[in-house]
Design a protein around this motif. Structure first.
Motif, PDB file in Angstrom:
ATOM      1  N   HIS A 243     -16.567  23.965  14.299  1.00  0.00           N
ATOM      2  CA  HIS A 243     -15.902  23.117  15.292  1.00  0.00           C
ATOM      3  C   HIS A 243     -15.030  23.975  16.215  1.00  0.00           C
ATOM      4  O   HIS A 243     -15.043  23.822  17.430  1.00  0.00           O
TER       5      HIS A 243
ATOM      6  N   HIS B 140     -15.668  24.688  20.365  1.00  0.00           N
ATOM      7  CA  HIS B 140     -14.680  24.488  21.440  1.00  0.00           C
ATOM      8  C   HIS B 140     -14.306  25.792  22.141  1.00  0.00           C
ATOM      9  O   HIS B 140     -13.750  25.756  23.226  1.00  0.00           O
TER      10      HIS B 140
ATOM     11  N   PHE C 288     -20.642  17.828  24.503  1.00  0.00           N
ATOM     12  CA  PHE C 288     -19.402  17.334  23.879  1.00  0.00           C
ATOM     13  C   PHE C 288     -19.702  16.011  23.183  1.00  0.00           C
ATOM     14  O   PHE C 288     -19.334  15.793  22.027  1.00  0.00           O
TER      15      PHE C 288
ATOM     16  N   HIS D  80     -20.308  15.980  18.746  1.00  0.00           N
ATOM     17  CA  HIS D  80     -19.396  15.119  17.988  1.00  0.00           C
ATOM     18  C   HIS D  80     -20.127  13.875  17.458  1.00  0.00           C
ATOM     19  O   HIS D  80     -19.822  13.385  16.372  1.00  0.00           O
TER      20      HIS D  80
ATOM     21  N   HIS E 126      -9.602  12.130  25.677  1.00  0.00           N
ATOM     22  CA  HIS E 126      -9.820  12.719  24.355  1.00  0.00           C
ATOM     23  C   HIS E 126      -8.738  13.734  23.978  1.00  0.00           C
ATOM     24  O   HIS E 126      -8.215  13.694  22.873  1.00  0.00           O
TER      25      HIS E 126
ATOM     26  N   HIS F 252      -5.957  13.383  20.814  1.00  0.00           N
ATOM     27  CA  HIS F 252      -5.636  14.371  19.769  1.00  0.00           C
ATOM     28  C   HIS F 252      -4.122  14.540  19.666  1.00  0.00           C
ATOM     29  O   HIS F 252      -3.564  14.583  18.571  1.00  0.00           O
TER      30      HIS F 252
ATOM     31  N   PHE G 245      -8.330  22.883  16.796  1.00  0.00           N
ATOM     32  CA  PHE G 245      -9.737  22.625  16.498  1.00  0.00           C
ATOM     33  C   PHE G 245     -10.137  23.178  15.131  1.00  0.00           C
ATOM     34  O   PHE G 245     -11.081  22.705  14.522  1.00  0.00           O
TER      35      PHE G 245
ATOM     36  N   PHE H 137      -9.608  12.041  12.312  1.00  0.00           N
ATOM     37  CA  PHE H 137     -10.426  12.764  13.293  1.00  0.00           C
ATOM     38  C   PHE H 137     -11.727  11.992  13.541  1.00  0.00           C
ATOM     39  O   PHE H 137     -12.127  11.751  14.663  1.00  0.00           O
TER      40      PHE H 137
ATOM     41  N   HIS I 184     -12.956   9.960  16.847  1.00  0.00           N
ATOM     42  CA  HIS I 184     -14.204  10.294  17.530  1.00  0.00           C
ATOM     43  C   HIS I 184     -15.202   9.142  17.485  1.00  0.00           C
ATOM     44  O   HIS I 184     -16.043   9.024  18.368  1.00  0.00           O
TER      45      HIS I 184
END
Ligand code: CUO
Length: 649
Positions: A189, A193, A211, A215, A334, A338, A361, A370, A374
């Motif tokens: 992950h 990123h 993206f 996910h 997004h 977070h 990340f 998480f 998502h």
């Protein structure tokens, strides 16, 4: 310097980042580097100047402070350094600046900017980074393991420390902690990123769509792991409803500060920079765009969404809203989400609490929230995809190509056809960089999911000589209620297992593909000490170091290719769809096997150039399926497979 010299220098540079640089060659390089006099060696001397200016006026983040990419100021500094590192005209100035700055700034911030630049620089292709969880192990381990590593270091004894997952049996979420807390998953992950930085000025081909897709696949996989453990699919978070699951990471930052705990049932809180009402408003604007099938970018130009490129626009818009779209109007849904989750326990900073795991990340997937967050975002993408016309019979057809037989078989002799086996085994993490002082072998041992290698065997009849792309998916057959899942529902749970080109000759063709060859995963990395040893001995001419310039750090961990399944066996459906490579391969490629040559293509895309497969990610399961008989064509085949988990091996 030769490739091997470069490889070794990178390994030395990243060794014990919290301690001053020790390698003599690097120290010599540092002594010869002067940012004032070497500007001609940078294509973009302004970023270098700006960065050095920040440093000189003392505004860089302190060594002991906590670096967060989600903090605008920290990110600004990262971007300056990244741009400067990218603009170095040669290797020695790239490394010169890296050594110059290494001990002057926050080491996690340095590591992030350096690794991201290394992943993007042409002259670094093929250089292997050590596993992310061995460069700064604290970010991947629990407090308990870190504490025992310190003790072991003080006693100077080689030690093996067992690591268990957080939580207790009283928390049902703990049953799937092996997935969210998997060090390889977290490293994947983090690398994803870094390959697709949301803050970068240049976006890669289909970055927004990737993206969404990467996910989306993590969610499909998480849900399959949940089902394997008798847990229902993960529920999406809602801005005004409680965050049902709390989380106690039981982890410390490298500086010793504890990660905050979030109790059950907390509500989202307003942050000084972003309120919950803002989030709802931004999301409504995005929903309106999805509804209307169009948005306006910041210049007022209409961008239509209901076409194959729409998902890419929407992905970028939702991820962080790139500057050409309109971040002031759409927010950064997004990234801000977070932040809201990460700071929920101390939203105003009243207690000076550290940022939560959601703010990095490399730690985010540990938190069950998480996946809930998502899922919420994934549902926005689904709203868009559901507005596109379903694929027609012709969209899915490949006339003259027929899959006549299909099976999967384990590679061990005793395997039953269509039965795949998973198990937990031990994996070792070197903790050398978590402790300081004399080197002693200290390792953590953790139980991780794994599977027996298998192969897919298909017989395909073709009426011509041609090439196809084989698309392989897997989805659970039964819901949590033990009911059959209809195809239109199952499609959103499809786990992509592989995607590869095949040559077909007139007549019957036997196609075999090994699980290890999959386009989804990256193989297990060598540990830091092993990598160092290999690079050293090759450098001294005692052995060969395989230079693989196509090597990617991004890639779903190979161990986790298959979901766990159940002890008594769990039913899955495995789909293979053959589509015409002639129409599906991007026109810039002539070579039919190009997809085989890009490692971890499926979730990690390509670093430069275009993505070779022109079909939407997740095709053909990305759109609604109204007529499931469109899927019962000769070029498509579905079989029942069972995944058995044998616990330990
Ligand atoms: Cu990967 Cu939210 O994007 O963590």
């Amino acid at each position: 310097t030769t490739f091997l010299g470069r490889q070794l220098r990178v390994l030395y540079l990243l060794k014990n980042l919290s301690e001053p640089l020790q390698d003599e060659d690097l120290l010599a390089l540092r002594a010869s580097f002067n940012p004032e006099t070497c500007k001609d060696y940078f294509n973009n001397p302004e970023t270098l100047e700006l960065f050095i200016h920040e440093m000189k006026r003392g505004s860089l983040l302190g060594r002991e402070e906590i670096f967060s990419l989600f903090d605008a100021k920290h990110r600004y500094q990262v971007k300056l350094l990244f741009n400067a590192l990218m603009s170095a005209k040669d290797w020695s100035h790239f490394m010169g600046l890296s050594t110059y700055i290494r001990d002057k700034m926050n080491h996690r911030q340095f590591l992030y900017a350096f690794s991201t630049a290394l992943l993007h620089r042409e002259d670094c292709r093929g250089i292997k980074l050590p596993p992310a969880y061995e460069i700064i192990p604290q970010m991947f381990l629990t407090t308990d393991v870190v504490r025992r590593a310190y003790q072991a270091q003080m006693q100077g004894k080689p030690t093996l420390i067992p690591m268990s997952f957080t939580g207790s049996v009283l928390n049902p979420e703990q049953r799937v902690a092996y997935f969210g807390e998997d060090v390889g998953l977290n490293a994947h992950h983090a690398h994803w990123h870094m390959d697709f930085p949301f803050w970068a000025d240049e976006r890669k081909d289909r970055a927004g769509e990737l993206f969404f897709y990467m996910h989306h696949q993590l969610l499909a996989r998480f849900d399959a792991e949940r089902l394997s453990n008798h847990l229902p699919p993960v529920e999406p978070l809602q801005w005004e409803k409680p965050i049902v699951e709390g989380f106690a990471p039981g982890a410390v930052y490298p500086g010793g500060q504890e990660f905050p705990v979030r109790p059950d049932n907390m509500f989202f809180q307003n942050l000084p920079e972003r309120t919950v009402a803002d989030m709802i408003e931004f999301e409504n604007r995005i929903r309106d765009g999805i509804d209307a099938g169009m948005i306006r970018d910041k210049n007022g130009v209409v961008v239509f969404l209901n076409n194959t490129e729409g998902i890419d626009v929407l992905g970028s818009l939702i991820e962080s809203s790139t500057s050409s779209l309109d971040p002031r109007y759409f927010g950064s849904l997004h990234t801000d989400a977070h932040l809201l989750l990460s700071r929920v326990t101390d939203p105003k900073g009243k207690y000076g609490m550290t940022p939560g795991v959601m703010e990095h990340f490399e730690t985010a997937t540990r938190d069950p929230a998480f996946f809930r967050l998502h899922k919420h975002i994934d549902n926005l993408f689904k709203e868009h995809k559901d507005r596109l016309p379903p694929y027609t019979y012709d969209d899915l057809a490949f006339p003259g190509v027929r899959i006549t037989a299909l099976k999967v078989v384990g590679e061990s002799k005793a395997s039953d056809p269509n039965v795949l086996v998973t198990y937990f085994d031990e994996s070792y993490i070197d903790l050398g960089n978590a402790v300081q002082g004399k080197p002693v072998s200290i390792r953590a041992v953790v139980s991780r999911l794994n599977h027996e290698p298998f192969k897919l065997v298909a017989t395909v009849y073709s009426d011509k000589n041609t090439y196809a792309i084989a698309r392989v998916f897997l989805a659970p057959s039964k819901s949590w209620f033990d009911e059959d899942i209809q195809l239109d529902e199952a499609r959103w749970s499809m786990i992509e297992l592989d995607r590869f080109p095949v040559e077909l000759r007139i007549g019957s063709n036997l196609i075999t593909r090994r699980s290890i060859e999959t386009s989804v995963t990256a193989s297990e990395p060598l540990s830091y000490p092993e990598l160092m040893k290999k690079a050293k001995s090759a450098f001294q001419g005692e052995s060969v170091f395989e230079v693989d310039t196509l090597h990617r750090h991004c890639g779903f961990p190979h161990r986790l290719l298959l979901p766990q399944g159940r002890h008594q066996g769990m039913d899955f459906k495995l789909y293979v769809i053959l589509t015409d490579l002639k129409t599906d391969l991007h026109s810039t490629f002539e070579h039919p096997y190009v997809m085989n040559e890009i490692p971890a293509l499926s979730y990690c895309g390509v670093l430069d150039g275009v993505f070779p497969d022109i079909r939407p990610m997740g095709f053909p399961f990305d759109r609604r399926i109204i007529h499931s008989n469109n899927f019962q064509q000769a070029n498509t085949k579905v079989i029942d497979v069972t995944i058995k988990n044998v616990k330990y091996q």
